[in-house]
Write an enzyme that holds these catalytic residues in place. Structure first.
Site, PDB file in Angstrom:
ATOM      1  N   THR A   1     -27.771  -2.618 -24.501  1.00 56.66           N
ATOM      2  CA  THR A   1     -28.246  -3.543 -23.469  1.00 56.66           C
ATOM      3  C   THR A   1     -29.020  -2.826 -22.365  1.00 56.66           C
ATOM      4  O   THR A   1     -28.854  -1.618 -22.169  1.00 56.66           O
ATOM      5  CB  THR A   1     -27.030  -4.249 -22.820  1.00 56.66           C
ATOM      6  OG1 THR A   1     -27.474  -5.273 -21.942  1.00 56.66           O
ATOM      7  CG2 THR A   1     -26.163  -3.283 -22.029  1.00 56.66           C
TER       8      THR A   1
ATOM      9  N   SER B   1     -33.601  -8.067 -22.549  1.00 55.66           N
ATOM     10  CA  SER B   1     -32.207  -7.743 -22.230  1.00 55.66           C
ATOM     11  C   SER B   1     -31.721  -6.470 -22.904  1.00 55.66           C
ATOM     12  O   SER B   1     -30.566  -6.086 -22.738  1.00 55.66           O
ATOM     13  CB  SER B   1     -31.302  -8.908 -22.649  1.00 55.66           C
ATOM     14  OG  SER B   1     -31.206  -8.999 -24.059  1.00 55.66           O
TER      15      SER B   1
ATOM     16  N   THR C   1     -21.060 -10.096 -25.337  1.00 54.17           N
ATOM     17  CA  THR C   1     -22.247 -10.164 -24.493  1.00 54.17           C
ATOM     18  C   THR C   1     -21.897 -11.063 -23.303  1.00 54.17           C
ATOM     19  O   THR C   1     -20.924 -11.803 -23.358  1.00 54.17           O
ATOM     20  CB  THR C   1     -23.456 -10.746 -25.250  1.00 54.17           C
ATOM     21  OG1 THR C   1     -23.141 -12.073 -25.703  1.00 54.17           O
ATOM     22  CG2 THR C   1     -23.828  -9.895 -26.461  1.00 54.17           C
ATOM     23  N   GLY C   2     -22.702 -11.004 -22.268  1.00 51.22           N
ATOM     24  CA  GLY C   2     -22.401 -11.814 -21.083  1.00 51.22           C
ATOM     25  C   GLY C   2     -21.912 -10.950 -19.937  1.00 51.22           C
ATOM     26  O   GLY C   2     -22.140  -9.732 -19.930  1.00 51.22           O
TER      27      GLY C   2
ATOM     28  N   THR D   1     -28.159  -8.433 -23.816  1.00 51.46           N
ATOM     29  CA  THR D   1     -27.321  -7.590 -24.693  1.00 51.46           C
ATOM     30  C   THR D   1     -27.370  -8.030 -26.154  1.00 51.46           C
ATOM     31  O   THR D   1     -27.461  -9.218 -26.447  1.00 51.46           O
ATOM     32  CB  THR D   1     -25.834  -7.601 -24.269  1.00 51.46           C
ATOM     33  OG1 THR D   1     -25.721  -7.294 -22.897  1.00 51.46           O
ATOM     34  CG2 THR D   1     -24.986  -6.639 -25.083  1.00 51.46           C
TER      35      THR D   1
ATOM     36  N   ARG E   1     -25.252   0.952 -11.907  1.00 54.17           N
ATOM     37  CA  ARG E   1     -24.237  -0.015 -12.359  1.00 54.17           C
ATOM     38  C   ARG E   1     -24.067   0.115 -13.879  1.00 54.17           C
ATOM     39  O   ARG E   1     -25.037   0.152 -14.623  1.00 54.17           O
ATOM     40  CB  ARG E   1     -24.668  -1.430 -11.991  1.00 54.17           C
ATOM     41  CG  ARG E   1     -23.715  -2.544 -12.481  1.00 54.17           C
ATOM     42  CD  ARG E   1     -24.174  -3.163 -13.783  1.00 54.17           C
ATOM     43  NE  ARG E   1     -23.389  -4.335 -14.165  1.00 54.17           N
ATOM     44  CZ  ARG E   1     -23.463  -4.937 -15.349  1.00 54.17           C
ATOM     45  NH1 ARG E   1     -24.296  -4.486 -16.256  1.00 54.17           N
ATOM     46  NH2 ARG E   1     -22.719  -5.980 -15.614  1.00 54.17           N
TER      47      ARG E   1
HETATM   48  N1  GLY Z   1     -22.606  -7.379 -21.080  1.00 52.65           N
HETATM   49  C1  GLY Z   1     -23.694  -6.685 -20.567  1.00 52.65           C
HETATM   50  C2  GLY Z   1     -23.537  -6.241 -19.183  1.00 52.65           C
HETATM   51  O1  GLY Z   1     -22.774  -6.811 -18.431  1.00 52.65           O
HETATM   52  O2  GLY Z   1     -24.194  -5.297 -18.806  1.00 52.65           O
END
Ligand code: GLY
Length: 354
Positions: free
Chosen positions: A225, A87, A258-259, A207, A235
């Site tokens: 991340t 990640s 994170t998330g 992340t 993105r």
């Molecule tokens: N929180 C990491 C992402 O959405 O890329």
């Protein structure tokens, strides 16, 4: 005194060398066990569950007198370099075209500065490049091709970040994406478990975030991340967006997430956490308020569970200037780490919904 010209500057420096929250939230370790009052000079850090080795390194440096941001970057570099963490950094899961694109940001409390890179390819330590943006440009965020060129100009080596393990995971996702394209996993004529009806390959956000208070009482933070796995190329999530994926105010506290980054982009969550701490909320209360805000401001059915509640998880980590800490997530059953100068401790995070 006339303003110093760039050439003069270069010459000079070269010479001198309690929650009031509705809902069903549950307290995590940060409130069930009172957070230690670190007080001035007692360092502490908080990080996501994948940050154990990073926490050890960071605290070792802080205990030796390092500035928090120097120590945090050295810590998160371990995770960026780790091919087994899919990640973050090298070995991160790629975008939908099989190319790894990384996001990172840093904030330095005592100088009130920050730097970030987004959608950067071929550079394994985006947190170091983010710091370089902070220290060696008049900008805060550089993205894509420009970020890669900037990193190369500063001597960062370019390399393929896609490990065999991540490539295999990506192929598995691609092969099971749809019954209407030509990519299929290995199968026999009797196998009906492929394509559209075989959607067991979870995508993830991953992340690492780390916030730390150093021995001088200064705060800093970083979030780094590879972002949402198999994302649309280009993105950008919340991690490199100051205010969304991290925020640090040396007078108040430091926070990050994170998330699902899209939720933080829409809610400016990390700066909200710090502002709630400024208003007197504990770190955990502030993190829970961020979860609550996300849930109250979502309307899309595709992102809701049967009870209309926000389905994806978003996690928050915060410390304040006094050294108190707390963490909370939209969904329960999760852990985070703190290092209080003695050891890394794995704690259960508070949550809004089970
Ligand atoms: N929180 C990491 C992402 O959405 O890329």
């Amino acid at each position: 005194m006339p303003p110093m010209k760039r050439r003069d500057f270069i010459r000079t420096t070269a010479l001198t060398g309690t929650a009031v929250l509705a809902g069903t939230w549950s307290a995590g370790a940060g409130s069930a066990v009172p957070a230690p009052q670190s007080g001035a000079g007692r360092p502490i850090l908080i990080t996501s569950a994948n940050g154990a080795a990073a926490a050890e390194k960071t605290m070792q440096m802080i205990s030796g007198g390092s500035d928090a941001l120097d120590a945090i970057i050295s810590g998160v570099n371990i995770v960026e370099d780790d091919p087994n963490d899919t990640s973050v950094g090298y070995g991160g899961l790629p975008n939908e075209e099989g190319v790894v694109e990384l996001d990172a940001a840093v904030m330095h409390g005592p100088s009130y500065r920050g730097g970030a890179v987004a959608a950067i390819r071929n550079i394994r330590n985006p947190s170091k490049v983010a710091r370089m943006v902070m220290e060696r440009t008049d900008h805060v965020l550089i993205v894509g091709e420009g970020a890669l060129k900037f990193a190369k100009a500063h001597g960062f080596p370019e390399e393929n970040l896609l490990t065999d393990r991540a490539r295999a995971e990506w192929l598995k996702w691609k092969e099971n994406l749809s019954t209407t394209d030509d990519w299929l996993p290995p199968h026999s004529i009797d196998d009906d478990g492929i394509g559209e009806i075989y959607q067991n390959y979870l995508r993830h956000y991953g992340t690492i975030h780390m916030s730390a208070l150093d021995a001088n009482g200064n705060l800093s933070c970083a979030t780094t991340t590879s972002g949402l796995s198999y994302k649309i190329p280009g993105r950008v999530g919340d991690s490199p967006i100051i205010g969304a994926g991290l925020y640090c105010d040396n007078e108040v506290g430091s926070a990050g997430s994170t998330g699902r980054g899209e939720a933080n982009l829409l809610n400016c969550s990390s700066v909200m956490v710090v502002e709630w701490m400024r208003q007197g909320k504990s770190p955990e209360e502030a993190c829970l308020l961020a979860c609550k805000r996300i849930n109250e401001r979502q309307r899309e059915k595709r992102l809701q569970d049967e009870q209309g509640r926000f389905k994806p998880n978003v996690k928050f980590y915060a410390i304040n200037r006094k050294g108190e800490y707390g963490a909370a997530a939209v969904r329960g059953g999760w852990n985070y780490l703190i290092h209080d100068g003695n050891s890394v401790k794995k704690l259960e995070g508070a949550y809004l919904f089970k």
